[in-house]
Design a protein around this motif. Structure first.
Motif, mmCIF file in Angstrom:
data_model
loop_
_atom_site.group_PDB
_atom_site.id
_atom_site.type_symbol
_atom_site.label_atom_id
_atom_site.label_comp_id
_atom_site.label_asym_id
_atom_site.label_seq_id
_atom_site.Cartn_x
_atom_site.Cartn_y
_atom_site.Cartn_z
ATOM 1 N N UNK A 7 12.406 9.991 21.175
ATOM 2 C CA UNK A 7 11.694 9.169 20.443
ATOM 3 C C UNK A 7 10.828 8.300 21.389
ATOM 4 N N UNK A 8 9.771 8.029 21.235
ATOM 5 C CA UNK A 8 8.862 7.446 22.230
ATOM 6 C C UNK A 8 9.224 6.105 22.540
ATOM 7 N N UNK A 9 9.700 5.291 21.539
ATOM 8 C CA UNK A 9 10.289 3.904 22.239
ATOM 9 C C UNK A 9 11.390 3.851 22.884
ATOM 10 N N UNK A 10 12.173 4.888 22.751
ATOM 11 C CA UNK A 10 13.346 5.184 23.577
ATOM 12 C C UNK A 10 13.126 5.486 25.010
ATOM 13 N N UNK A 11 12.009 6.445 25.211
ATOM 14 C CA UNK A 11 11.705 6.764 26.496
ATOM 15 C C UNK A 11 11.073 5.445 27.260
ATOM 16 N N UNK A 12 10.418 4.624 26.318
ATOM 17 C CA UNK A 12 9.495 3.367 27.029
ATOM 18 C C UNK A 12 10.670 2.335 27.220
ATOM 19 N N UNK A 13 11.741 2.128 26.708
ATOM 20 C CA UNK A 13 12.451 1.311 26.829
ATOM 21 C C UNK A 13 13.239 1.655 28.143
ATOM 22 N N UNK A 14 13.451 3.147 28.422
ATOM 23 C CA UNK A 14 14.142 3.364 29.695
ATOM 24 C C UNK A 14 13.175 3.151 30.869
ATOM 25 N N UNK A 15 12.012 3.526 30.693
ATOM 26 C CA UNK A 15 10.949 3.239 31.519
ATOM 27 C C UNK A 15 10.910 1.797 31.968
ATOM 28 N N UNK A 16 11.049 0.723 31.042
ATOM 29 C CA UNK A 16 10.952 -0.604 31.433
ATOM 30 C C UNK A 16 12.412 -0.966 32.029
ATOM 31 N N UNK A 17 13.409 -0.443 31.633
ATOM 32 C CA UNK A 17 14.666 -0.823 32.303
ATOM 33 C C UNK A 17 14.688 -0.160 33.556
ATOM 34 N N UNK A 18 14.001 1.043 33.874
ATOM 35 C CA UNK A 18 13.789 1.483 35.257
ATOM 36 C C UNK A 18 12.944 0.597 36.187
ATOM 37 N N UNK A 19 12.076 -0.113 35.499
ATOM 38 C CA UNK A 19 11.176 -1.004 36.222
ATOM 39 C C UNK A 19 11.810 -2.508 36.240
ATOM 40 N N UNK A 20 13.067 -2.679 35.909
ATOM 41 C CA UNK A 20 13.771 -3.785 36.117
ATOM 42 C C UNK A 20 14.044 -4.918 34.862
ATOM 43 N N UNK A 21 13.613 -4.394 33.781
ATOM 44 C CA UNK A 21 13.546 -5.471 32.666
ATOM 45 C C UNK A 21 15.018 -4.963 32.076
ATOM 46 N N UNK A 37 10.704 -6.623 24.492
ATOM 47 C CA UNK A 37 9.849 -6.791 23.045
ATOM 48 C C UNK A 37 8.526 -7.361 23.618
ATOM 49 N N UNK A 38 8.581 -8.027 24.591
ATOM 50 C CA UNK A 38 7.218 -8.466 25.180
ATOM 51 C C UNK A 38 6.411 -7.335 25.837
ATOM 52 N N UNK A 39 7.252 -6.487 26.522
ATOM 53 C CA UNK A 39 6.419 -5.348 27.103
ATOM 54 C C UNK A 39 6.018 -4.323 26.194
ATOM 55 N N UNK A 40 6.889 -3.983 25.290
ATOM 56 C CA UNK A 40 6.410 -2.817 24.510
ATOM 57 C C UNK A 40 5.748 -3.311 23.109
ATOM 58 N N UNK A 41 6.032 -4.560 22.755
ATOM 59 C CA UNK A 41 5.241 -4.870 21.333
ATOM 60 C C UNK A 41 5.978 -4.227 20.252
ATOM 61 N N UNK A 42 7.046 -3.896 20.369
ATOM 62 C CA UNK A 42 7.656 -3.029 19.342
ATOM 63 C C UNK A 42 8.289 -3.999 18.227
ATOM 64 N N UNK A 43 8.444 -3.404 17.020
ATOM 65 C CA UNK A 43 9.165 -4.465 16.209
ATOM 66 C C UNK A 43 10.768 -4.666 16.622
ATOM 67 N N UNK A 44 11.086 -5.896 16.366
ATOM 68 C CA UNK A 44 12.411 -6.186 16.744
ATOM 69 C C UNK A 44 13.624 -5.387 16.338
ATOM 70 N N UNK A 45 13.546 -4.981 14.987
ATOM 71 C CA UNK A 45 14.553 -3.994 14.575
ATOM 72 C C UNK A 45 14.592 -2.879 14.985
ATOM 73 N N UNK A 46 13.331 -2.381 15.455
ATOM 74 C CA UNK A 46 13.167 -1.006 15.916
ATOM 75 C C UNK A 46 13.727 -0.982 17.528
ATOM 76 N N UNK A 47 13.365 -2.020 18.160
ATOM 77 C CA UNK A 47 14.018 -2.406 19.429
ATOM 78 C C UNK A 47 15.443 -2.335 19.733
ATOM 79 N N UNK A 48 15.996 -3.267 18.628
ATOM 80 C CA UNK A 48 17.555 -3.526 18.432
ATOM 81 C C UNK A 48 18.327 -2.110 18.224
ATOM 82 N N UNK A 49 17.621 -1.380 17.272
ATOM 83 C CA UNK A 49 18.016 0.151 17.042
ATOM 84 C C UNK A 49 18.157 1.079 18.361
ATOM 85 N N UNK A 50 16.929 1.105 19.039
ATOM 86 C CA UNK A 50 16.814 2.030 20.262
ATOM 87 C C UNK A 50 17.895 1.434 21.210
#
Length: 156
Positions: free
Chosen positions: A22-36, A43-56
């Motif tokens: 799922x695209x948000x999941x890959x983007x979370x991993x990308x951001x984690x690899x970048x040190x977040x 949430x700031x980097x992705x602009x994703x809804x908080x509930x979606x981010x919490x689930x991912x």
């Protein structure tokens, strides 16, 4: 035709999609690899809804890709750190990025560069033969089923 889940597939790509497909999941991993590491940073980097981010984040923790680490008791706060399993995703994420750089970059070129920290050389994800240690183009790759996979489970 594949359904929403892939547990019946005898395929590592399908199993990986269960965790990362799922695209948000890959983007979370990308951001984690970048040190977040913090929820607010993701949430700031992705602009994703908080509930979606919490689930991912929850799913990535359950899959062993991230570890949830408390860094404050009052108020209770957590950071999300890549596990060794999660850090291994650096190569496939880098491969996806480089594919996008080659085929989808705008006229100014790739937006991010990957360089070796020690010497500054460009990094490339490649297939390398473990026997002869030579780089192998995907056109020279053979893909076959392992002997243990039943004939009726083979999709192609």
């Amino acid at each position: 035709m594949l359904g929403r889940t892939y547990e019946d597939q005898v395929c590592s790509v399908a199993r990986t999609l269960e965790v990362l497909g799922e695209r948000w999941t890959l983007l979370v991993v990308r951001d984690a690899l970048n040190g977040l590491t913090r929820f607010e940073e993701f949430q700031h980097s992705l602009g994703v809804a908080r509930n979606v981010l919490a689930d991912r984040l929850k799913r990535l923790v359950e899959a062993g890709v991230l570890e949830k680490v408390r860094y404050s008791d009052r108020p209770e706060r957590f950071r999300y750190e890549l596990t060794p399993k999660g850090r291994e995703l650096g190569v496939p994420i880098l491969s996806l990025m480089h594919w996008g750089d080659r085929h989808l970059a705008g006229p100014d070129g790739p937006p991010r560069l990957t360089r070796h920290h020690d010497c500054g050389g460009d990094l490339h994800a490649r297939l390398v033969c473990d026997r002869c240690e030579r780089p192998v183009p995907s056109s020279d790759m053979d893909l076959s089923y392992a002997d243990w996979v039943p004939q009726d489970a083979r999709t192609s």
